[in-house]
Scaffold this active site. Sequence first.
Site, PDB file in Angstrom:
ATOM      1  N   LYS A 108     124.768  30.934  25.670  1.00  0.00           N
ATOM      2  CA  LYS A 108     125.366  31.591  24.497  1.00  0.00           C
ATOM      3  C   LYS A 108     126.611  30.825  24.070  1.00  0.00           C
ATOM      4  CE  LYS A 108     126.880  36.190  22.903  1.00  0.00           C
ATOM      5  NZ  LYS A 108     127.164  37.607  23.294  1.00  0.00           N
ATOM      6  N   SER A 120     124.882  41.154  20.232  1.00  0.00           N
ATOM      7  CA  SER A 120     125.251  39.870  19.679  1.00  0.00           C
ATOM      8  C   SER A 120     124.524  38.672  20.300  1.00  0.00           C
ATOM      9  CB  SER A 120     126.759  39.667  19.842  1.00  0.00           C
ATOM     10  OG  SER A 120     127.106  39.526  21.211  1.00  0.00           O
ATOM     11  N   SER A 164     125.443  44.029  24.008  1.00  0.00           N
ATOM     12  CA  SER A 164     125.062  42.729  23.439  1.00  0.00           C
ATOM     13  C   SER A 164     124.087  41.903  24.268  1.00  0.00           C
ATOM     14  CB  SER A 164     126.312  41.880  23.179  1.00  0.00           C
ATOM     15  OG  SER A 164     126.951  42.297  21.998  1.00  0.00           O
TER      16      SER A 164
END
Lengths: 493, 95
Positions: A77, A157, A181
Amino acid sequence: MLTDLSIADGLRGLRGKEFSAVELTTAHLDAIAALNPRLNAYLTVTAEAALRGAGAADAALARGEQAPLGGIPLGIKDLFCTEGVRTTAASRMLENFVPPYESTVTRQLLRDGAVFLGKTNLDEFAMGSSNTNSAFGPVENPWHRTGDDAVLVPGGSSGGSAAAVAARIAMGATGTDTGGSIRQPASFCGIAGIKPTYGRCSRWGVVAFASSLDQPGPMARTVEDCAIMLRSMAGYDARDSTSVDRPVPDYAAACGRSLKGVRVGIPREYRADGMPSEIEALWQQGISWLRDAGCEIVDVSLPHTQYGLATYYIVAPAECSSNLARYDGIRYGRRVEAPTLDGLYEASREAGFGAEVKRRILIGTYVLSSGYYDAYYLRAQKVRSLILRDFTEAYRTVDALLTPTAPSAAFALGENMDDPIKMYLNDIFTVPASMAGMPGLSVPAGLDHQGLPLGLQLLGRPFDEETLFALGSAIEQAADFRRLPSVTAGRVR
Amino acid sequence: MSLDAATVKHIARLARIGIQDTEVARLQGELNGIIGWIEQLAAVDVEGVPPMVGTEQAALRMRDDVVTDGARPEAVLSNAPGRNGLFYTVPKVVE
């Protein structure tokens, strides 16, 4: 196909010399080249470094070394700082930011032989539930409704990580979870993901959003793969003052463990207005799977569940307004020149932050401002104590909780965009455990009538991720979730 | 509690985020929507409840008061948008 292998099978194949790490990484890089222009799951692809890492993994394997993740290609990420590799947090503010250091979690993954394919897309500064808040464009969910080409969001997210793993352009990926997330995008993309207990994985080198909630964790296609990754990611780090000094167990050993006598609570408050009946039905199905596996099912109450989201939307913006004060246009990040220092701050932050990030900074600034602190922030901290107390009470009588992960399946790009609160409601089932710092695992458990994946969430006691892995692998086995998304490496509908 | 336009501008100023006059009405609507929604917490009885700080999974610990890092000015300055030698540059703040 090599891209279809689980991490566990990939490790077996590499150690058995069925294929090389370079072959495995090359298969993924080729698939990224073919699919990423469409999915936008990766913001940066580090092909050369990945091949170098794979070569080193092959050399280590040839020497007979068996690193825990030796030769396994992962997505990272783009919130984890990676030394010498651009780290953007999906923000214009950090568009050209190249960290001179490596985050603790990624350093540990590299230590254990993992190969990084690149940096995955996300909602800007991890603020969002759809990945549409990325400054570098949305991510396409590789799943589509049956007979409908509408582009769906991957959740957020950690949407790029979830989409990459589901589309088989990464064997696993790192995520971070502040209010859901990791778990919500895992549910939307039909993969597994765990938010560990707060303090289990170091936050050092992870771009900060809400520091009392942020927690890194793994996302992968199987529960066992998450367990394998977490063992490498977790552990004490003196550089994170909230890191907890406890031994890291062999989480994978917990997968498949007997569940005889394990008490699983069903919290009656985990129902949302307008929640599809299919999600309720899947929840009931999950209950009977666990009962069949030997668990004792217990009805429990978490009376302050309904206040979780409102509490979160005071605490998280307050912490974000403080954390993001560091982006001043001077030490790093975007700078817009102005004649005065305040003018430079204001112009840089106006240009560098997107709409949702600005909204949250403004809300946070307001709830912390003079005269309002007690009414909002202090009250939210007290309600947070009550939410924690609910879980602590429940865990006196049960070992874990089973709930749906999200109140809906993946929605289409453009839906839920007109009202920020409608978007916030995505996290209604994931936020309470975040507020309490407790671990939560999302497991793909079924499909809705449109052919989209739905996840079930298992919540557990602090630092008892092993029970979650044991329960999660039982659900995984019973659900026998095999359907593939419509867009995967080598198979595009 | 409802935020008026002047309060929105004041909050933006406190947060050092530039906003255009044309954005104020939209922001005012969005922020009031969110503030109105979080005010549901006023209904919770918090009498005698201590505020939760952090997530209470571990106490903060003491560490030795020693230097563990430093003397890497080039690394520290490597992302500076404006620099002069080993210094960051800012607009003139002293007349």
